[in-house]
Design a protein around this motif. Structure first.
Motif, PDB file in Angstrom:
ATOM      1  N   GLY A   1       1.003  -1.357   0.236  1.00  0.00           N
ATOM      2  CA  GLY A   1      -0.309  -0.093   0.037  1.00  0.00           C
ATOM      3  C   GLY A   1       1.462   1.024  -0.433  1.00  0.00           C
TER       4      GLY A   1
ATOM      5  N   ARG B   1      10.285   0.277  -7.907  1.00  0.00           N
ATOM      6  CA  ARG B   1       9.945   1.937  -7.536  1.00  0.00           C
ATOM      7  C   ARG B   1      11.247   2.381  -6.194  1.00  0.00           C
TER       8      ARG B   1
ATOM      9  N   ASP C   1       1.211   3.389  -2.591  1.00  0.00           N
ATOM     10  CA  ASP C   1       0.421   4.993  -2.396  1.00  0.00           C
ATOM     11  C   ASP C   1       1.084   6.051  -3.220  1.00  0.00           C
ATOM     12  N   GLY C   2       2.339   6.069  -3.790  1.00  0.00           N
ATOM     13  CA  GLY C   2       2.935   7.072  -3.973  1.00  0.00           C
ATOM     14  C   GLY C   2       3.879   7.028  -3.087  1.00  0.00           C
ATOM     15  N   ARG C   3       4.138   7.093  -2.359  1.00  0.00           N
ATOM     16  CA  ARG C   3       5.256   6.946  -0.944  1.00  0.00           C
ATOM     17  C   ARG C   3       6.736   6.384  -1.394  1.00  0.00           C
TER      18      ARG C   3
END
Length: 296
Positions: free
Chosen positions: A49, A79, A51-53
């Motif tokens: 999860g 990422r 979420d862009g982090r």
């Protein structure tokens, strides 16, 4: 960008003062969230999860191994990963030139560049980020694991010394890209499949290994007699072991091991004995934030 700093509390290696120092620097540059996980299930839930982090791992090679495996399961290896090397060995961090000082490491997370790295994948669904070794190395790792809370980085060479004296070796067949390195008849003291050059907090098992060249460096040691084991240990400590007649170093993209049950140590994490295992190199499978080149 928000950073998600993951701390593996079950590893027992995260220094609270060092972590606080790193977090202070990170919070001075961006938003930071911290997640303390105790097992693979919690780690999966946290890293599924994002979420862009941006994920950041605080810990050593074992924590990094666990986080990359979780990101892989979540389909999020694209990422760039930040690393705060707060573990005992930090072998991959050393290979990448990451600073071991917590404040300096945090500065790299804030301003570093993404460096693509290779990944070793095995036929049991596992991954290796730095190195996996079978035989005396795994025995040494088991002994070191019991000692590292007390002795720190010197636990591995001490464990290796004890294991090297007591083991008779294992009859193993090792193949690299389909070519036999050992035929299974000669006892093997140790077989290492290396993405990075060092194990155990700086022991240069494969000094020329590069974690981004698309190849694994494979080190096979057949020094199983008492005198040979002692001579190999001395040569390993000084980085001259590759020149011995009972040490073979080859490079390749696929490595297979089979034979007597033998324990494995993957990125400092002990695994149950196996009778067969194959590893394949996946080039540029993930990336780590490393110090930016001057002028960037």
């Amino acid at each position: 960008m928000t950073l998600l700093v993951v701390v593996n509390r079950s590893a027992g290696t995260a220094d609270d003062e060092a972590l606080d120092t790193a977090l202070d620097v990170l919070r001075g540059g961006t938003d930071v969230e911290v997640a303390a996980t105790a097992d693979a299930g919690e780690l999966d839930r946290v890293l599924a999860g994002l979420d862009g982090r941006r994920p950041v791992v605080a810990g050593g090679d074992g924590s990094l191994h666990a986080a990359v495996a979780a990101l892989d399961r979540a389909g999020a290896l694209d990422r760039p990963l930040g690393v705060l090397p707060l573990g005992t060995g930090n072998d991959l961090a050393r290979a990448l030139g990451l600073p071991l000082d917590p404040a300096e490491a945090a500065a790299v997370v804030l301003g570093g560049a993404a460096r693509p790295l290779d990944l070793l994948r095995d036929d049991a669904g596992g991954i290796v980020v730095n190195a996996v070794h079978a035989g005396v190395g795994a025995d040494a790792g088991e002994r070191a694991h019991r000692l590292k809370d007390t002795l720190g980085a010197v636990a591995y060479p001490l464990g290796a010394a004890v294991a090297g004296v007591t083991t008779p070796g294992w009859r193993l067949r090792v193949e690299v890209d389909g070519a036999a390195v050992t035929d299974g008849g000669t006892p093997v003291l140790m077989a290492g499949v290396c993405n990075g050059p060092t194990i155990g907090g700086g022991t240069a098992l494969a000094p020329d290994a590069r974690p981004d060249d698309g190849l694994a460096d494979v080190v096979v040691v057949t020094a199983t007699g008492p005198a040979a084991r002692a001579a190999f240990a001395a040569a390993l400590a000084t980085g001259r072991h590759a020149g011995r007649d009972d040490v073979v170093v080859v490079r390749g993209r696929e490595v297979s091991l089979s034979g007597e049950p033998v324990g494995l140590d993957a990125d400092g994490e002990l695994q149950d004995p196996v009778t067969a295992r194959t590893w394949r190199v996946q080039p540029a499978a993930w990336s780590v934030l490393v110090p930016s080149a001057p002028g960037r």
